[in-house]
Write a protein that holds these residues in place. Structure first.
Motif, PDB file in Angstrom:
ATOM      1  N   TYR A 143       8.039 -77.623  53.442  1.00 29.94           N
ATOM      2  CA  TYR A 143       8.672 -78.183  52.372  1.00 29.94           C
ATOM      3  C   TYR A 143       7.627 -79.342  51.922  1.00 29.94           C
ATOM      4  O   TYR A 143       6.871 -79.820  52.621  1.00 29.94           O
ATOM      5  CB  TYR A 143       9.853 -79.361  52.944  1.00 29.94           C
ATOM      6  N   ILE A 144       7.894 -79.555  50.552  1.00 26.72           N
ATOM      7  CA  ILE A 144       7.016 -80.145  49.824  1.00 26.72           C
ATOM      8  C   ILE A 144       7.768 -81.415  49.170  1.00 26.72           C
ATOM      9  O   ILE A 144       8.765 -81.175  48.616  1.00 26.72           O
ATOM     10  CB  ILE A 144       6.219 -79.636  48.733  1.00 26.72           C
ATOM     11  N   GLY A 145       7.246 -82.672  49.363  1.00 25.49           N
ATOM     12  CA  GLY A 145       8.072 -83.672  49.120  1.00 25.49           C
ATOM     13  C   GLY A 145       9.015 -84.110  50.077  1.00 25.49           C
ATOM     14  O   GLY A 145       9.243 -83.757  51.067  1.00 25.49           O
ATOM     15  N   ASN A 146      10.273 -84.999  49.495  1.00 21.24           N
ATOM     16  CA  ASN A 146      11.046 -85.360  50.490  1.00 21.24           C
ATOM     17  C   ASN A 146      12.534 -84.661  50.438  1.00 21.24           C
ATOM     18  O   ASN A 146      13.368 -85.184  51.227  1.00 21.24           O
ATOM     19  CB  ASN A 146      11.470 -86.918  50.235  1.00 21.24           C
ATOM     20  N   ASP A 147      12.674 -83.785  49.694  1.00 20.92           N
ATOM     21  CA  ASP A 147      13.929 -83.058  49.494  1.00 20.92           C
ATOM     22  C   ASP A 147      13.987 -81.925  50.533  1.00 20.92           C
ATOM     23  O   ASP A 147      13.254 -80.872  50.030  1.00 20.92           O
ATOM     24  CB  ASP A 147      14.194 -82.587  48.055  1.00 20.92           C
ATOM     25  N   PHE A 205       0.927 -73.775  47.221  1.00 22.82           N
ATOM     26  CA  PHE A 205       0.010 -74.479  47.770  1.00 22.82           C
ATOM     27  C   PHE A 205      -0.818 -73.889  48.611  1.00 22.82           C
ATOM     28  O   PHE A 205      -0.482 -73.454  49.602  1.00 22.82           O
ATOM     29  CB  PHE A 205       0.521 -75.825  48.246  1.00 22.82           C
ATOM     30  N   VAL A 206      -2.214 -73.846  48.289  1.00 25.29           N
ATOM     31  CA  VAL A 206      -3.312 -73.561  49.440  1.00 25.29           C
ATOM     32  C   VAL A 206      -4.372 -74.599  49.784  1.00 25.29           C
ATOM     33  O   VAL A 206      -4.731 -75.110  48.666  1.00 25.29           O
ATOM     34  CB  VAL A 206      -4.075 -72.206  48.877  1.00 25.29           C
ATOM     35  N   SER A 207      -4.548 -74.454  51.042  1.00 23.91           N
ATOM     36  CA  SER A 207      -5.416 -75.495  51.416  1.00 23.91           C
ATOM     37  C   SER A 207      -6.260 -75.127  52.625  1.00 23.91           C
ATOM     38  O   SER A 207      -5.822 -74.176  53.184  1.00 23.91           O
ATOM     39  CB  SER A 207      -5.078 -76.757  51.884  1.00 23.91           C
ATOM     40  N   VAL A 208      -7.653 -75.518  52.496  1.00 23.12           N
ATOM     41  CA  VAL A 208      -8.624 -74.870  53.588  1.00 23.12           C
ATOM     42  C   VAL A 208      -9.405 -76.255  54.217  1.00 23.12           C
ATOM     43  O   VAL A 208      -9.729 -77.130  53.317  1.00 23.12           O
ATOM     44  CB  VAL A 208      -9.477 -73.675  53.019  1.00 23.12           C
ATOM     45  N   GLU A 209      -9.457 -76.030  55.316  1.00 19.43           N
ATOM     46  CA  GLU A 209     -10.433 -76.955  56.314  1.00 19.43           C
ATOM     47  C   GLU A 209     -11.343 -76.410  57.013  1.00 19.43           C
ATOM     48  O   GLU A 209     -11.084 -75.622  57.753  1.00 19.43           O
ATOM     49  CB  GLU A 209      -9.474 -78.063  57.139  1.00 19.43           C
ATOM     50  N   VAL A 210     -12.314 -76.744  56.987  1.00 24.70           N
ATOM     51  CA  VAL A 210     -13.520 -76.340  57.616  1.00 24.70           C
ATOM     52  C   VAL A 210     -14.056 -77.449  58.470  1.00 24.70           C
ATOM     53  O   VAL A 210     -14.522 -78.592  58.045  1.00 24.70           O
ATOM     54  CB  VAL A 210     -14.601 -75.626  57.104  1.00 24.70           C
ATOM     55  N   ARG A 211     -13.692 -77.315  59.850  1.00 30.02           N
ATOM     56  CA  ARG A 211     -14.217 -78.624  60.762  1.00 30.02           C
ATOM     57  C   ARG A 211     -15.201 -77.858  61.950  1.00 30.02           C
ATOM     58  O   ARG A 211     -15.164 -76.718  62.167  1.00 30.02           O
ATOM     59  CB  ARG A 211     -12.975 -79.091  61.364  1.00 30.02           C
ATOM     60  N   ASP A 212     -15.731 -78.893  62.613  1.00 30.31           N
ATOM     61  CA  ASP A 212     -16.726 -78.660  63.770  1.00 30.31           C
ATOM     62  C   ASP A 212     -15.841 -78.824  64.892  1.00 30.31           C
ATOM     63  O   ASP A 212     -14.924 -79.511  65.212  1.00 30.31           O
ATOM     64  CB  ASP A 212     -17.671 -79.841  63.910  1.00 30.31           C
ATOM     65  N   ASP A 236      -1.731 -71.150  59.021  1.00 29.51           N
ATOM     66  CA  ASP A 236      -0.192 -71.619  58.883  1.00 29.51           C
ATOM     67  C   ASP A 236       0.095 -71.252  57.271  1.00 29.51           C
ATOM     68  O   ASP A 236      -0.372 -71.372  56.446  1.00 29.51           O
ATOM     69  CB  ASP A 236       0.040 -72.989  59.132  1.00 29.51           C
ATOM     70  N   TYR A 237       1.498 -70.300  57.359  1.00 31.64           N
ATOM     71  CA  TYR A 237       1.898 -70.091  56.285  1.00 31.64           C
ATOM     72  C   TYR A 237       3.402 -70.291  56.063  1.00 31.64           C
ATOM     73  O   TYR A 237       4.287 -70.275  57.051  1.00 31.64           O
ATOM     74  CB  TYR A 237       1.509 -68.630  55.733  1.00 31.64           C
ATOM     75  N   GLU A 254      13.962 -78.418  48.855  1.00 28.87           N
ATOM     76  CA  GLU A 254      13.081 -77.851  47.840  1.00 28.87           C
ATOM     77  C   GLU A 254      12.123 -77.228  48.822  1.00 28.87           C
ATOM     78  O   GLU A 254      10.880 -77.735  48.840  1.00 28.87           O
ATOM     79  CB  GLU A 254      12.434 -79.045  47.226  1.00 28.87           C
ATOM     80  N   ALA A 255      12.358 -76.073  49.182  1.00 23.81           N
ATOM     81  CA  ALA A 255      11.461 -75.183  49.699  1.00 23.81           C
ATOM     82  C   ALA A 255      10.216 -74.922  48.855  1.00 23.81           C
ATOM     83  O   ALA A 255      10.200 -74.767  47.670  1.00 23.81           O
ATOM     84  CB  ALA A 255      11.995 -73.974  50.469  1.00 23.81           C
ATOM     85  N   ALA A 256       9.164 -74.929  49.654  1.00 25.11           N
ATOM     86  CA  ALA A 256       7.889 -74.444  48.807  1.00 25.11           C
ATOM     87  C   ALA A 256       7.009 -73.562  49.626  1.00 25.11           C
ATOM     88  O   ALA A 256       7.048 -73.549  50.883  1.00 25.11           O
ATOM     89  CB  ALA A 256       7.006 -75.530  48.327  1.00 25.11           C
ATOM     90  N   LEU A 257       6.187 -72.665  48.779  1.00 26.31           N
ATOM     91  CA  LEU A 257       5.272 -71.909  49.470  1.00 26.31           C
ATOM     92  C   LEU A 257       3.975 -72.762  49.951  1.00 26.31           C
ATOM     93  O   LEU A 257       3.457 -73.588  48.987  1.00 26.31           O
ATOM     94  CB  LEU A 257       5.167 -70.567  48.600  1.00 26.31           C
ATOM     95  N   PHE A 258       3.373 -72.522  50.939  1.00 26.83           N
ATOM     96  CA  PHE A 258       2.583 -72.969  51.386  1.00 26.83           C
ATOM     97  C   PHE A 258       1.351 -72.441  52.337  1.00 26.83           C
ATOM     98  O   PHE A 258       1.966 -71.591  53.367  1.00 26.83           O
ATOM     99  CB  PHE A 258       2.843 -74.391  52.089  1.00 26.83           C
ATOM    100  N   VAL A 259      -0.008 -72.190  52.034  1.00 25.27           N
ATOM    101  CA  VAL A 259      -0.949 -71.399  53.198  1.00 25.27           C
ATOM    102  C   VAL A 259      -1.978 -72.572  53.544  1.00 25.27           C
ATOM    103  O   VAL A 259      -2.509 -73.272  52.563  1.00 25.27           O
ATOM    104  CB  VAL A 259      -1.477 -70.333  52.601  1.00 25.27           C
TER     105      VAL A 259
END
Length: 151
Positions: free
Chosen positions: A49-53, A100-107, A7-8, A56-61
């Protein structure tokens, strides 16, 4: 077999080179996990969006990687770090610092099924004799022995 969902932020759609990322991402995931399957990746642009505003658009992957159970937490953490670094390298320099970049590895759950599987098809794509149209249950779904669908 690995399933990847990325998701980006929609704001990255014009600048995020998904094809170049895939060329490095799939080999990385397969080599780190020892998987014998084929990576399947879904890209999904999203309003972010990051936060409550809402102004305030933010970049996220965010990348989620689903694997057959059995990998150690250390391997999953190492894979997360590698994928995160790879994603950052593929973001435009002017946007990478703000993203903001995040990664999750799951079963994958025991209910996971795949059809057709690489093991159930002949090289020309037809089902092997004795296969039920390529349907294969993954190991670990119950106590009876079953074919393993790409790990």
């Amino acid at each position: 077999m690995p399933h990847l969902t990325i998701d980006y932020s929609a704001q990255l759609a014009d600048a995020f080179d998904r094809d170049a990322l895939i060329k490095e991402l799939h080999p990385l995931v397969l080599s780190e996990t020892g998987s014998t399957g084929v990576c399947k990746t879904f890209f999904r642009p999203a309003e972010t969006y990051i936060g409550n505003d809402p102004d305030e658009a933010a970049l996220f992957v965010h990348a989620e990687i689903g694997l057959m159970p059995g990998r150690s937490e250390a391997l999953k953490a190492r894979l997360s770090d590698g994928v995160m670094a790879l994603i950052r390298r593929h973001l435009p320099a002017d946007r990478a610092e703000r993203a903001f970049v995040s990664v999750e590895v799951r079963d994958l759950a025991d209910s996971y099924r795949l059809t057709p599987t690489a093991r159930s098809l002949l090289p020309d794509g037809r089902p092997r004799a004795g296969q039920d149209g390529g349907r294969t249950r993954c190991a670990g779904s119950d106590q009876r022995p079953t074919p393993v669908c790409g790990s």
